[in-house]
Design an enzyme around this catalytic site. Structure first.
Site, short mmCIF file in Angstrom:
data_model
loop_
_atom_site.label_atom_id
_atom_site.label_comp_id
_atom_site.label_asym_id
_atom_site.label_seq_id
_atom_site.Cartn_x
_atom_site.Cartn_y
_atom_site.Cartn_z
CB THR A 1 -1.00 0.22 1.72
OG1 THR A 1 -1.88 -1.06 1.27
CG2 THR A 1 -1.66 1.11 1.17
CG PHE B 1 0.58 5.03 3.51
CD1 PHE B 1 -0.96 4.72 4.47
CD2 PHE B 1 0.77 3.53 3.40
CE1 PHE B 1 -1.24 3.56 4.93
CE2 PHE B 1 0.30 2.45 3.64
CZ PHE B 1 -0.93 2.49 4.25
#
Length: 371
Positions: free
Chosen positions: A261, A263
């Site tokens: 992921t 960010f």
């Protein structure tokens, strides 16, 4: 034209990205009653760190906002990966969505190693916490390598006036958690965030578990622990298991191990981009409808040999830019170049000639740790 949006103009990088003088939006707020909620800096008994961690709730947010500060939390610059403290030596307060043990908390600690992570119930709350000086930064997910984009945060980038000052990529390793003495064969249901459940779909189906979606992974672990369920598990991180006293029944249950992921690190002020390291620039723009409009927009980068790393379209919603048509779109674009590079400035100057709106969301160092 988007209300409040500023169009890009090709000026020197130091002038375009110099942090603007900061003013405190809380300074003129009326003093609240002494009983008003606040985010405490006292040491807590939970052992998570020297700075207290208290959740920012949307329901309490307006009251908290006027109760905490009459001065900015830190007077440091726009920030960047590795920033550790404010000018007065206190730790940076970094907002993330979720509760302790969330993957977003891990990302915040990767981005700012000695920060005080501040949990928020919703993405909106994290954006507002930065704008209202309750925290110094926010670290929020924008895309996952398996699940795709987090559309809500794309919309919030436009709604709010924060700047992207960095990025961090986190490997996601899901675990199946349960209360002590609970075995896999005792479980009937499993709780987690919808994306986490989707990323573990085949494994959970093989275990014969019914999947139920909740707001976040660590919140699922906390809920299972607090209710002492004997037939309900959670998909969350190993850190969440430790925090909430759960056992790890299985590790790395994601269907694909290549699970990351990305960010974004957000601040009130931008950083001044450089050319001493790889930079990425994020923009949002809109176009008049017509044949080849998007092709022309992308060509301004191809003509200058600028690599595009991400393109995302989102409905205009309430951001009507001189049009009342349905199905109008904004385009979010990431490209590999610093706004200190004249080539990038010229590309955006070219794009501005026919874009109906153009906004630079940030020019910031790339996270190259996964390369």
């Amino acid at each position: 034209m988007l209300s409040g949006a500023t169009k890009f103009s090709t000026v020197s990088p130091s002038a375009a990205f110099a942090p603007s003088p900061s003013t405190n939006p809380l300074a003129s707020s009326p003093s609240p009653p002494s009983s008003s909620a606040s985010i405490s800096d006292s040491k807590t008994a939970n052992g998570f760190g020297a700075c207290a961690r208290s959740i920012v709730s949307p329901r309490k947010f307006r009251r908290v906002a006027v109760a905490v500060l009459s001065e900015p939390l830190s007077s440091g610059g726009g920030g960047g990966r590795g920033s550790k403290s404010g000018a007065d030596g206190s730790c940076l307060r970094v907002a993330y969505q979720g509760v302790s043990g969330a993957y977003s908390e891990l990302a915040a600690e990767m981005a700012y190693p000695s920060c005080e992570p501040v949990p928020c119930e919703q993405f909106d709350t994290a954006f507002e916490a930065v704008e209202r000086w309750l925290v110094d930064r926010a670290v929020l997910p924008i895309e996952n390598s398996l699940g795709g984009s987090i559309h809500r945060n794309y919309d919030l980038l436009l709604r709010h006036r924060l700047h992207i000052v960095g990025e961090v990529k986190l490997r996601i390793r899901h675990c199946l958690l349960a209360n002590p003495d609970v075995k896999l064969e005792n479980l009937k249901r499993v709780l987690s965030h919808p994306q986490a459940l989707a990323q573990c779909e085949h494994t959970l189906s093989r275990f014969g578990l019914v999947r139920e979606a909740v707001d976040d992974t660590a919140g699922a672990a906390k809920f299972v622990a607090e209710n002492k369920f004997k037939d309900v598990g959670a998909v969350a991180s190993a850190g969440a298991a430790k925090i909430y006293g759960l056992n790890i029944l299985h590790e790395d249950i994601q269907d694909d191990s290549d699970n990351f992921t990305r960010f974004l690190m957000l601040a009130r002020d931008p950083i001044i981009p450089g050319v001493d390291k790889p930079f990425k620039t994020s923009i949002v723009f809109s176009l008049e409808e017509g044949p080849g409009a998007l092709f022309k927009a992308l060509a301004v980068f191809a003509l200058r040999n600028i690599n595009l790393t991400k393109i995302e379209s989102r409905p205009l919603q309430d951001y009507k830019i001189g049009s009342s048509k349905h199905f109008d779109y904004l385009f979010y674009l990431d490209f590999d170049a610093s706004m200190a590079d004249p080539n990038a400035q010229n590309a955006l100057g070219h794009l501005e000639e026919f874009a109906t709106m153009l906004r630079v969301l940030g020019s910031y160092p790339q996270d190259t740790s996964m390369l």
